[in-house]
Design an enzyme around this catalytic site. Structure first.
Site, short mmCIF file in Angstrom:
data_model
loop_
_atom_site.label_atom_id
_atom_site.label_comp_id
_atom_site.label_asym_id
_atom_site.label_seq_id
_atom_site.Cartn_x
_atom_site.Cartn_y
_atom_site.Cartn_z
N ARG A 102 32.06 -1.26 4.77
CA ARG A 102 31.19 -0.14 5.14
C ARG A 102 31.77 0.65 6.32
NH1 ARG A 102 27.00 -0.58 8.66
NH2 ARG A 102 26.81 -2.83 8.27
N TYR A 154 21.03 25.13 -2.40
CA TYR A 154 20.70 24.15 -3.42
C TYR A 154 19.31 23.59 -3.14
CZ TYR A 154 20.75 19.56 -5.72
OH TYR A 154 20.43 18.45 -6.45
N ASP A 227 28.36 24.91 3.27
CA ASP A 227 28.52 24.18 2.01
C ASP A 227 29.54 24.94 1.16
OD1 ASP A 227 28.27 23.07 -0.56
OD2 ASP A 227 26.15 22.63 -0.29
N LYS A 252 31.23 17.57 -7.88
CA LYS A 252 31.42 18.79 -8.65
C LYS A 252 32.91 19.07 -8.86
CE LYS A 252 26.90 19.09 -8.33
NZ LYS A 252 26.53 18.12 -7.31
#
Length: 443
Positions: A102, A154, A227, A252
């Site tokens: 992690r 978004y 973004d 994406k």
């Protein structure tokens, strides 16, 4: 004479064989390597320990030295390192050494370094999704502070910023196409300004240089978050235009194969990177080694894929403009787009594949999607497959009707993400779907 020659050749062969069998061990315990001379087949006798039982041997047999001759640079494809934890020789955490997956594993660190390179950033942090990356930034906001955000975001991000009010955060939504609106609301209490350089799904463009200038004038300490999911660094690098943080849904275009969910944040300032790295570690929303490998693999073809997406998208947009069933078409490189000048100057006449077009009603848009055969009705974008959706019913369904109206998101709007199929095949599918709904009398 022949006997002498044979003897000489035999002696030479024996000397060469002895040299090629010699294995030089690592220079030191930290893992530095000297050149290894070995046979093409590794001898496993010296690595096997038959004094232990089967389970112990299976767990503790080391990798043979010849497997890593020359280090990882000899591997054209980066190794996948799925280890959840690492041996700590000193018994304590030493800065820079691996401890726990992690905190960072080789596959993730390699991907982050590569993403920083393509985005032109000094630092990059990856997360298990784009929303996890966005949430990490929003977690830096304190009660009493202000966040100025675009109305054109978004849906999930817009809802997340709106919900900050429950934590005592003041949120203001404006149209970033009107820079004066931004200047009016940025004050000394504003900690974040959040926008999309190309908006989802209306494809409005934002003048980043102008926005950054008015933000800095209003509050030099305010962080500008951009973004860049819709465009990728192939089109524009917001950090070079003054942004503080660049956000990507790597799911994406950057991954581009519809097989990974991941996000990232890129930035230049070390203090900002450290603050967000702590959140990355403590929230625990980090990607797996295999997912990191897949995204890293996809970066190698990003430029080729984006060129294909762009060419297909522009061809489709131009074709849709000739169809009587279509009310309007939005694509930044079309002369009809109100910010075409930004697409030409700020983006160097480049764009992704994204476009949108308007049908007469929500009923027509919904029926159109059901008649597509090659193009898939799906929520995502940037895939090798062509994808289409009706944002009002899918990607922005969580927004209020007022938020959708203020964003210019009409019920009949279709968002289209052309894939890597031949553009002629995509056009054929769009044509048959439009003709079907026209024949049904829905248009």
């Amino acid at each position: 004479l022949a006997g002498v020659s044979v003897s000489v050749l035999l002696a030479w062969w024996m000397m060469l064989a002895a040299q090629t069998r010699r294995v030089v061990r690592p220079l030191d315990r930290s893992g530095g390597w000297r050149r290894l001379f070995t046979t093409s087949v590794c001898s496993l006798k010296e690595t096997n320990d038959n004094s232990h039982h089967l389970a112990t041997v299976a767990l503790h047999t080391p990798s043979p030295p010849c497997a890593w001759v020359g280090g990882v640079d000899r591997h054209l494809a980066p190794p996948i390192t799925p280890s959840a934890t690492f041996v700590v020789p000193s018994g304590e955490h030493v800065e820079g050494e691996p401890v726990y997956g992690r905190y960072g594993h080789p596959s993730r660190l390699h991907l982050e370094a590569t993403l920083a390179g393509v985005e032109g950033a000094a630092h990059c942090l990856t997360f298990s999704s784009g929303m996890a990356a966005a949430t990490a930034v929003l977690d830096t906001v304190l009660p009493g502070q202000r966040v100025v955000a675009s109305k054109h975001l978004y849906g999930e991000v817009l809802a997340g910023i709106r919900n900050l009010t429950s934590r005592g955060v003041n949120t203001v939504f404006v149209d970033f196409g009107e820079v004066d609106q931004v200047a009016e609301v940025v004050d000394s209490n504003t900690c974040l300004v959040w926008l999309e350089v190309c908006t989802n799904p209306t494809l409005h463009l934002v003048d980043l240089t102008a926005v950054v200038a008015v933000v800095r004038a209003g509050n030099s300490q305010c962080k500008v978050v951009v973004d860049n999911t819709f465009l990728t660094p192939w089109v524009v690098r917001p950090l070079t235009l003054g942004a503080d943080i660049v956000l990507h849904s790597l799911t994406k275009y950057i991954n581009g194969h519809s097989d990974v969910i991941m996000g990232c944040l890129a930035m230049d300032k070390a203090t900002l990177a450290k603050e967000l790295e702590d959140l990355q570690r403590h929230r625990g929303a980090t990607p797996s080694a295999f997912d990191c490998y897949l995204v890293h693999r996809s970066l190698a073809t990003l430029e080729l894929r984006m060129a294909c997406h762009m060419a297909s998208g522009l061809t489709i947009a131009q074709w849709l403009g000739t169809r009587p069933e279509v009310v309007s078409v939005c694509h930044p490189l079309l002369p009809s787009h109100p910010q075409q000048h930004l697409a030409l100057s700020q983006h160097g006449a480049r764009h992704s594949g994204m476009l949108s077009f308007l049908l007469e009603s929500d009923v027509a848009a919904a029926y159109f999607l059901t008649k597509l055969r090659l193009v898939k009705s799906a929520a995502s974008l940037g895939s090798g497959h062509s994808l289409a959706c009706q944002p009002a019913r899918l990607t922005h369904a969580m927004c209020t009707e007022q938020e959708r109206r203020e964003a210019g998101l009409l019920p009949g709007l279709i968002r289209l993400s052309p894939g890597l199929e031949r553009v002629e095949d995509i056009l054929d599918d769009l044509a048959q779907a439009l003709e079907t709904i026209k024949a049904a009398g829905i248009l």
